[in-house]
Write a protein that holds these residues in place. Structure first.
Motif, PDB file in Angstrom:
ATOM      1  N   SER A 124       0.520  -1.304   0.058  1.00 26.87           N
ATOM      2  CA  SER A 124       0.138   0.382  -0.083  1.00 26.87           C
ATOM      3  C   SER A 124       0.699   1.455   0.442  1.00 26.87           C
ATOM      4  O   SER A 124       0.403   2.134  -0.249  1.00 26.87           O
ATOM      5  CB  SER A 124      -0.758  -0.224   1.519  1.00 26.87           C
ATOM      6  N   LEU A 125       1.821   0.789   0.175  1.00 23.37           N
ATOM      7  CA  LEU A 125       3.177   2.430   0.616  1.00 23.37           C
ATOM      8  C   LEU A 125       3.524   2.385  -0.687  1.00 23.37           C
ATOM      9  O   LEU A 125       3.858   3.665  -1.009  1.00 23.37           O
ATOM     10  CB  LEU A 125       3.625   2.088   1.684  1.00 23.37           C
ATOM     11  N   GLY A 126       3.327   1.971  -2.285  1.00 18.72           N
ATOM     12  CA  GLY A 126       3.996   1.477  -2.592  1.00 18.72           C
ATOM     13  C   GLY A 126       2.905   2.082  -3.699  1.00 18.72           C
ATOM     14  O   GLY A 126       3.741   2.893  -4.587  1.00 18.72           O
ATOM     15  N   GLU A 127       1.645   1.409  -3.737  1.00 20.54           N
ATOM     16  CA  GLU A 127       0.651   1.912  -3.988  1.00 20.54           C
ATOM     17  C   GLU A 127       0.779   3.452  -4.294  1.00 20.54           C
ATOM     18  O   GLU A 127       0.195   4.293  -5.424  1.00 20.54           O
ATOM     19  CB  GLU A 127      -0.536   1.314  -3.646  1.00 20.54           C
ATOM     20  N   GLN A 128       1.107   4.124  -3.072  1.00 19.50           N
ATOM     21  CA  GLN A 128       0.674   5.375  -2.497  1.00 19.50           C
ATOM     22  C   GLN A 128       1.862   6.280  -3.533  1.00 19.50           C
ATOM     23  O   GLN A 128       1.123   7.248  -4.544  1.00 19.50           O
ATOM     24  CB  GLN A 128       0.489   5.611  -1.563  1.00 19.50           C
ATOM     25  N   ALA A 129       2.821   6.046  -3.823  1.00 22.04           N
ATOM     26  CA  ALA A 129       3.940   6.022  -3.866  1.00 22.04           C
ATOM     27  C   ALA A 129       3.648   6.630  -5.775  1.00 22.04           C
ATOM     28  O   ALA A 129       4.065   7.872  -6.283  1.00 22.04           O
ATOM     29  CB  ALA A 129       4.762   5.609  -3.453  1.00 22.04           C
ATOM     30  N   ILE A 130       3.028   5.854  -6.327  1.00 22.12           N
ATOM     31  CA  ILE A 130       2.956   5.536  -7.531  1.00 22.12           C
ATOM     32  C   ILE A 130       1.385   6.749  -7.916  1.00 22.12           C
ATOM     33  O   ILE A 130       2.086   7.292  -8.770  1.00 22.12           O
ATOM     34  CB  ILE A 130       2.538   4.734  -7.856  1.00 22.12           C
ATOM     35  N   ARG A 131       0.769   6.704  -6.939  1.00 17.46           N
ATOM     36  CA  ARG A 131      -0.431   7.499  -7.159  1.00 17.46           C
ATOM     37  C   ARG A 131      -0.004   9.102  -6.830  1.00 17.46           C
ATOM     38  O   ARG A 131      -0.632   9.427  -7.451  1.00 17.46           O
ATOM     39  CB  ARG A 131      -1.392   7.128  -5.566  1.00 17.46           C
ATOM     40  N   ASP A 132       0.789   9.836  -5.876  1.00 19.86           N
ATOM     41  CA  ASP A 132       1.258  10.449  -5.869  1.00 19.86           C
ATOM     42  C   ASP A 132       2.566  11.235  -7.182  1.00 19.86           C
ATOM     43  O   ASP A 132       3.378  12.207  -6.835  1.00 19.86           O
ATOM     44  CB  ASP A 132       2.558  10.566  -4.758  1.00 19.86           C
ATOM     45  N   GLY A 133       2.762  10.458  -7.981  1.00 14.96           N
ATOM     46  CA  GLY A 133       3.529  10.351  -8.987  1.00 14.96           C
ATOM     47  C   GLY A 133       4.919  10.595  -9.106  1.00 14.96           C
ATOM     48  O   GLY A 133       5.894  10.743  -9.535  1.00 14.96           O
ATOM     49  N   ARG A 134       5.191   9.635  -7.602  1.00 13.23           N
ATOM     50  CA  ARG A 134       6.614   9.417  -7.460  1.00 13.23           C
ATOM     51  C   ARG A 134       7.904   8.635  -8.150  1.00 13.23           C
ATOM     52  O   ARG A 134       8.664   8.786  -8.133  1.00 13.23           O
ATOM     53  CB  ARG A 134       6.832   9.319  -5.579  1.00 13.23           C
ATOM     54  N   VAL A 135       6.880   7.962  -8.881  1.00 15.83           N
ATOM     55  CA  VAL A 135       8.269   7.141  -9.674  1.00 15.83           C
ATOM     56  C   VAL A 135       7.807   7.306 -10.959  1.00 15.83           C
ATOM     57  O   VAL A 135       6.836   7.307 -12.203  1.00 15.83           O
ATOM     58  CB  VAL A 135       7.179   5.654  -9.280  1.00 15.83           C
ATOM     59  N   ALA A 136       9.511   6.804 -11.954  1.00 11.34           N
ATOM     60  CA  ALA A 136       9.432   6.919 -13.095  1.00 11.34           C
ATOM     61  C   ALA A 136      10.205   5.632 -13.711  1.00 11.34           C
ATOM     62  O   ALA A 136      10.552   5.392 -13.109  1.00 11.34           O
ATOM     63  CB  ALA A 136       9.743   7.616 -13.651  1.00 11.34           C
ATOM     64  N   GLY A 159       8.361  16.164  -9.235  1.00 10.85           N
ATOM     65  CA  GLY A 159       7.962  14.940  -8.083  1.00 10.85           C
ATOM     66  C   GLY A 159       8.840  14.043  -8.051  1.00 10.85           C
ATOM     67  O   GLY A 159       7.855  12.516  -7.108  1.00 10.85           O
ATOM     68  N   VAL A 160       9.446  13.942  -8.660  1.00 11.91           N
ATOM     69  CA  VAL A 160      10.111  12.326  -9.477  1.00 11.91           C
ATOM     70  C   VAL A 160      11.116  12.084  -8.268  1.00 11.91           C
ATOM     71  O   VAL A 160      12.223  12.352  -8.414  1.00 11.91           O
ATOM     72  CB  VAL A 160       9.919  11.929 -10.458  1.00 11.91           C
ATOM     73  N   ASP A 161      10.982  10.706  -7.354  1.00 12.27           N
ATOM     74  CA  ASP A 161      12.041  10.339  -6.526  1.00 12.27           C
ATOM     75  C   ASP A 161      12.380   9.394  -6.421  1.00 12.27           C
ATOM     76  O   ASP A 161      13.602   9.061  -5.764  1.00 12.27           O
ATOM     77  CB  ASP A 161      11.951  10.883  -5.308  1.00 12.27           C
ATOM     78  N   THR A 162      11.888   9.180  -7.458  1.00  9.01           N
ATOM     79  CA  THR A 162      12.390   6.574  -7.235  1.00  9.01           C
ATOM     80  C   THR A 162      12.278   6.608  -8.812  1.00  9.01           C
ATOM     81  O   THR A 162      11.359   6.747  -9.338  1.00  9.01           O
ATOM     82  CB  THR A 162      11.880   6.116  -6.248  1.00  9.01           C
ATOM     83  N   LEU A 163      13.365   5.828  -9.414  1.00  6.57           N
ATOM     84  CA  LEU A 163      13.484   5.236 -10.727  1.00  6.57           C
ATOM     85  C   LEU A 163      13.264   3.705 -10.656  1.00  6.57           C
ATOM     86  O   LEU A 163      14.120   3.020 -10.327  1.00  6.57           O
ATOM     87  CB  LEU A 163      14.652   5.818 -11.522  1.00  6.57           C
ATOM     88  N   SER A 164      11.992   3.569 -11.151  1.00  4.08           N
ATOM     89  CA  SER A 164      12.089   1.927 -11.343  1.00  4.08           C
ATOM     90  C   SER A 164      12.977   1.390 -13.034  1.00  4.08           C
ATOM     91  O   SER A 164      12.677   1.503 -13.997  1.00  4.08           O
ATOM     92  CB  SER A 164      10.920   1.835 -11.711  1.00  4.08           C
ATOM     93  N   TYR A 165      14.132   1.050 -12.811  1.00  2.85           N
ATOM     94  CA  TYR A 165      14.948   0.280 -13.260  1.00  2.85           C
ATOM     95  C   TYR A 165      15.112  -0.859 -13.840  1.00  2.85           C
ATOM     96  O   TYR A 165      15.300  -1.667 -13.501  1.00  2.85           O
ATOM     97  CB  TYR A 165      16.560   0.599 -12.697  1.00  2.85           C
ATOM     98  N   PHE A 166      14.667  -0.810 -15.722  1.00  2.00           N
ATOM     99  CA  PHE A 166      14.698  -2.036 -15.861  1.00  2.00           C
ATOM    100  C   PHE A 166      15.347  -2.397 -16.904  1.00  2.00           C
ATOM    101  O   PHE A 166      15.429  -1.531 -17.972  1.00  2.00           O
ATOM    102  CB  PHE A 166      13.638  -2.762 -15.703  1.00  2.00           C
ATOM    103  N   GLN A 167      16.147  -3.889 -17.624  1.00  2.00           N
ATOM    104  CA  GLN A 167      17.073  -3.423 -19.083  1.00  2.00           C
ATOM    105  C   GLN A 167      15.551  -3.954 -20.322  1.00  2.00           C
ATOM    106  O   GLN A 167      14.645  -3.896 -19.909  1.00  2.00           O
ATOM    107  CB  GLN A 167      17.358  -5.139 -18.733  1.00  2.00           C
ATOM    108  N   VAL A 168      16.342  -3.688 -21.719  1.00  2.00           N
ATOM    109  CA  VAL A 168      15.377  -3.984 -22.553  1.00  2.00           C
ATOM    110  C   VAL A 168      14.635  -5.165 -22.591  1.00  2.00           C
ATOM    111  O   VAL A 168      13.763  -5.191 -23.388  1.00  2.00           O
ATOM    112  CB  VAL A 168      15.603  -2.641 -23.867  1.00  2.00           C
TER     113      VAL A 168
END
Ligand code: UTP
Length: 444
Positions: free
Chosen positions: A60-72, A206-215
């Motif tokens: 739920s913490l993660g969901e809130q962060a996504i909702r708040d636009g903190r994750v790219a 307002g983004v503070d977290t990057l979700s990094y993945f390979q192509v």
């Protein structure tokens, strides 16, 4: 006649190459057998297990962060993909079992699905190389950004490093008379994020977290609320997903704990054979069981610190790759080597782990999250990945209570569901279900 070496010197200078740095790196490469690392001081790094109850709270913490636009979302797509041998950026590769969707489309749909679910906007950063930037951007433009807004997709190119002759350390020239350059590795992403202005852009938005993945991994959960929540709960600067190694010799990096208490990833080629084989007497499993699958979360301030280059203690080290690199010799002849002739220098993202004050490792299930397309055939190929994608979709159908007969290839659009739980709910709410047949595409 003009001395060709004098000419090379001018070209090298014009390319802005730090020759002292290259000479020092070559020296390190030639000395590498003398580097005495005491691997016996390593122990397995701790991780959050699949069944750990803390995950519920984290979600739920993660969901809130996504909702708040903190994750790219952040995809590294600057590699050369030589093993796959596909003619073009790897993200264009048709990767899914039924629709043959390109990897970029698949990730775009996963991002759109998360946007819809959390009623938010998610920026997508894509790191390219100088070699593949133009075709990559062209691909997105010609496909209308796969339903995303152009303004939310941000491309930037990574840095380059020259290749040197493995015997002499001389910087190699390409056929066109320029320095033979190649991308500086996925670890180059940290400095490229800073140099390209992406860090500032993200902070301003307002983004503070990057979700990094390979192509190259179609199964990746591009935006995973539980992983994000765990990362935030632990105030981690970098978090990493791990899977249990399938067998001792599997070619993945190992999550280890160093004597100084910092976590690190030790490559399969570096960890001594006996340690890769070692069994934990308590569990009867491999002692170094946690394999790295190149999925991370990065805190923006950490990226700024490591990628900013201000503190040299925090710079990522270079690794060496002994490769075949075509070049022009001092007489002006173009040479295509049969054997590795050159050393290339690359940075790896996982070297950021020991630089972090706080890092976290989280277990994920291989069958649900890792099936990369690296090779043209065999292990980690498009065929094996498509089969793993179909297998995942079959599991989801079975979980929804379907009996599967005659189903060969099956694909679920991320816009229908991105997880088993969501799939079961959506499938069971369908008034009319698709007929299960040999090739099945479950569309939004
Ligand atoms: P790989 O290690 O699989 O390398 O990259 P590669 O260059 O794509 O493929 P091979 O080894 O030539 O067959 C893992 C991920 O890191 C990215 C790749 O695009 C891929 O997503 N990468 C790699 C970069 O973005 N830049 C690099 O310099 C290297």
């Amino acid at each position: 006649m003009m001395d060709p070496n004098a000419l090379n010197h001018d070209v090298i200078q014009a390319a802005g190459i730090d020759q002292e740095e290259i000479a020092a790196l070559f020296q390190k490469w030639t000395d590498r057998s003398m580097q005495g690392v005491d691997y016996s001081l390593l122990s397995p790094a701790p991780y959050v297990a699949l069944n750990d109850p803390v995950r519920m709270k984290a979600q739920s913490l993660g969901e809130q962060a996504i909702r708040d636009g903190r994750v790219a979302a952040f995809t590294v797509a600057g590699g050369q993909g030589t093993r796959l041998g596909y003619d073009g950026p790897k993200g264009e590769f048709p990767a899914t079992p039924v629709q043959q969707k390109p990897l970029f489309q698949l990730f775009a749909e996963k991002i759109r699905a998360a946007e819809a679910l959390y009623n938010t906007r998610i920026y997508w950063l894509i790191m390219t190389s100088l070699q593949n930037d133009a075709p990559t951007q062209q691909f997105f433009a010609s496909h209308d950004f796969f339903g995303l807004r152009e303004s939310q997709v941000r491309f930037f190119t990574q840095g380059q490093m020259p290749a040197v002759d493995a015997q002499t350390g001389n910087i190699l020239m390409s056929e066109s008379g320029q320095v033979a350059m190649s991308p500086d590795g996925h670890g180059g992403s940290l400095r490229a994020l800073v140099r390209s202005g992406s860090v500032d852009f993200l902070r301003n938005n307002g983004v503070d977290t990057l979700s990094y993945f390979q192509v190259d991994n179609p199964l990746v959960q591009s935006i995973d609320p539980t992983f994000i929540g765990l990362h935030l709960l632990n105030k981690a600067e970098i978090s990493s997903k791990m899977v249990r190694k399938a067998y001792s010799g599997e070619k993945v990096g190992h999550f280890c704990l160093r004597e100084d208490g910092r976590q690190s990833v030790v490559e399969y080629s570096d960890l001594p054979h006996e340690l890769q084989e070692k069994i934990d007497p308590e569990t009867g499993e491999l002692y170094f069981i946690a394999g790295s699958i190149a999925i991370h979360l990065l805190d923006i301030d950490f990226v700024a610190r490591v990628g900013g280059g201000v503190d040299t203690e925090l710079a990522l080290p270079f690794h060496f790759a002994h490769k075949k690199v075509p070049y022009t010799d001092s007489s002006g002849k173009h040479v295509v080597p049969d054997e590795p002739n050159a050393v290339k220098f690359e940075m790896f993202i996982f070297d950021a782990l020991p630089l972090a004050k706080q890092s976290l490792i989280v277990e994920t299930s291989r069958e649900d999250e890792f099936s990369p397309i690296k090779n043209a055939t065999g292990v980690d190929s498009s065929e094996s990945s498509k089969s793993d994608q179909s297998a995942q979709a079959r599991r989801w159908l079975e979980a929804a209570g379907e009996a599967l007969t005659g189903l060969e290839r099956v694909e679920v659009s991320p816009l229908f569901a991105c997880t088993e739980e969501a799939f079961v709910e959506r499938w069971n709410s369908l008034a009319e279900k698709p007929v299960i047949k040999e090739d099945l595409y479950i569309q939004p």
